[in-house]
Design a protein around this motif. Structure first.
Motif, short mmCIF file in Angstrom:
data_model
loop_
_atom_site.label_atom_id
_atom_site.label_comp_id
_atom_site.label_asym_id
_atom_site.label_seq_id
_atom_site.Cartn_x
_atom_site.Cartn_y
_atom_site.Cartn_z
N GLN A 7 0.92 -0.90 -0.04
CA GLN A 7 0.18 -0.21 0.12
C GLN A 7 0.81 1.24 0.16
O GLN A 7 1.81 1.26 0.77
CB GLN A 7 -0.93 -0.03 1.28
CG GLN A 7 -2.12 -0.81 1.32
CD GLN A 7 -3.24 -0.36 0.21
OE1 GLN A 7 -3.23 0.78 -0.08
NE2 GLN A 7 -3.99 -1.31 -0.16
N MET A 9 0.53 5.10 1.25
CA MET A 9 -0.38 5.68 2.08
C MET A 9 0.28 7.02 2.32
O MET A 9 1.69 7.31 2.40
CB MET A 9 -0.80 4.99 3.24
CG MET A 9 0.49 4.64 4.22
SD MET A 9 0.03 3.35 5.30
CE MET A 9 -1.44 4.11 6.02
N THR A 15 -5.17 6.37 1.05
CA THR A 15 -4.50 5.58 0.10
C THR A 15 -5.17 5.79 -1.24
O THR A 15 -4.89 5.14 -2.21
CB THR A 15 -4.85 4.09 0.60
OG1 THR A 15 -6.17 3.76 0.53
CG2 THR A 15 -4.14 3.55 1.73
N SER A 35 1.67 10.75 -4.33
CA SER A 35 2.75 9.74 -4.40
C SER A 35 3.96 10.23 -5.61
O SER A 35 5.20 9.98 -5.19
CB SER A 35 2.44 8.39 -4.47
OG SER A 35 3.54 7.62 -4.65
N GLY A 131 -2.66 -1.95 -3.89
CA GLY A 131 -3.64 -0.93 -3.75
C GLY A 131 -4.88 -1.65 -3.27
O GLY A 131 -4.85 -2.48 -2.23
N THR A 133 -7.77 -1.04 -1.82
CA THR A 133 -7.84 -1.03 -0.22
C THR A 133 -8.91 -1.55 0.29
O THR A 133 -8.77 -2.12 1.46
CB THR A 133 -8.19 0.73 -0.04
OG1 THR A 133 -6.95 1.65 -0.70
CG2 THR A 133 -8.18 0.88 1.34
N LEU A 150 4.26 -1.30 3.49
CA LEU A 150 3.52 0.01 3.62
C LEU A 150 4.85 1.24 3.24
O LEU A 150 5.84 1.01 3.58
CB LEU A 150 3.14 0.55 4.98
CG LEU A 150 1.99 -0.12 5.58
CD1 LEU A 150 1.74 0.27 7.00
CD2 LEU A 150 0.69 -0.20 4.72
N PHE A 163 -6.69 3.61 4.77
CA PHE A 163 -6.42 2.21 4.94
C PHE A 163 -7.11 1.75 6.25
O PHE A 163 -7.74 0.81 5.88
CB PHE A 163 -4.78 2.07 4.74
CG PHE A 163 -4.87 0.67 4.55
CD1 PHE A 163 -5.39 -0.18 3.72
CD2 PHE A 163 -3.78 -0.03 5.43
CE1 PHE A 163 -4.89 -1.69 3.67
CE2 PHE A 163 -3.30 -1.19 5.43
CZ PHE A 163 -3.90 -2.16 4.42
#
Length: 206
Positions: A7, A9, A15, A35, A131, A133, A150, A163
């Motif tokens: 993930q 985050m 997320t 990101s 991903g 979620t 993570l 998340f």
């Protein structure tokens, strides 16, 4: 196969939409792409190394649609992500997807936990979740995740799909590996460790 879950985050647990503003604007979310400023050589080294360990992928419907709209167009056989996603089996959990066009895709729509258990019994290294979620939280709640990876980004958004949502069952995690990228992303690798332990702080002055 081991089931691993990766993930991206934010520091406040969001997320949703890491890859761009149009990636997932559901719920009016307009902060996508958070990101991307942190993607650097270190970031790629972690991601590419893990993709090389994949023997199959398990995805939720939303993430599957995002991936299917992009990765089939990346045809470089040397690309460590595209070559794995396009060439390896993909399993998508969905009750509404009936005729997937991305080659190598199978749909799981009944007895999902039973089908996942069967996949995990197959020979191979990793059944990877990226991903996805809602699916990821479902898998964690049912104790089928072997490793949680993570990428915690140094940014706070204050809104978006998180998340770990309110009401999640308490759970303990054991840190197996950690690192940081040059851009400041904390990489944390955990394995489930059962129920949390609790204690009491001593009264002040003791």
């Amino acid at each position: 196969m081991r089931l691993t879950l990766t993930q991206f985050m934010t520091l406040d647990g969001v997320t949703q939409g890491p890859g761009g503003r149009e990636e997932d604007p559901s719920g009016g979310f307009d902060l996508g792409g958070w990101s991307m400023p942190f993607v650097d050589e270190d970031f790629g080294r972690w991601i590419n190394g893990w993709f090389r360990q994949a023997d199959a992928f398990l995805l939720g419907r939303r993430t599957y649609d995002i991936f299917a709209g992009h990765w089939p167009r990346v045809t470089d056989p040397a690309d460590p992500i595209a070559s794995r996603l396009n060439g390896l089996p993909k399993y998508v959990v969905s009750r509404t997807l009936h005729h997937p066009e991305w080659g190598g895709t199978s749909v799981l729509n009944e007895d999902v936990l039973g089908q996942i258990a069967e996949l995990k019994r197959q020979e191979g290294r990793e059944l990877q979740v990226h991903g996805s979620t809602a699916l990821a939280r479902f898998l964690l709640a049912h104790g089928v995740v072997d490793e949680l990876r993570l990428f915690v980004h140094p940014v706070v958004l204050g809104g978006g799909r998180r998340f770990f949502a309110e009401g999640e069952a308490p759970a303990a995690l054991r840190l197996r590996e950690s690192g940081t990228t040059h851009s400041g992303v904390a990489v944390l690798v955990y394995e489930p460790a059962g129920e949390p332990l609790y204690g009491e702080a001593p009264p002040p002055g003791e």
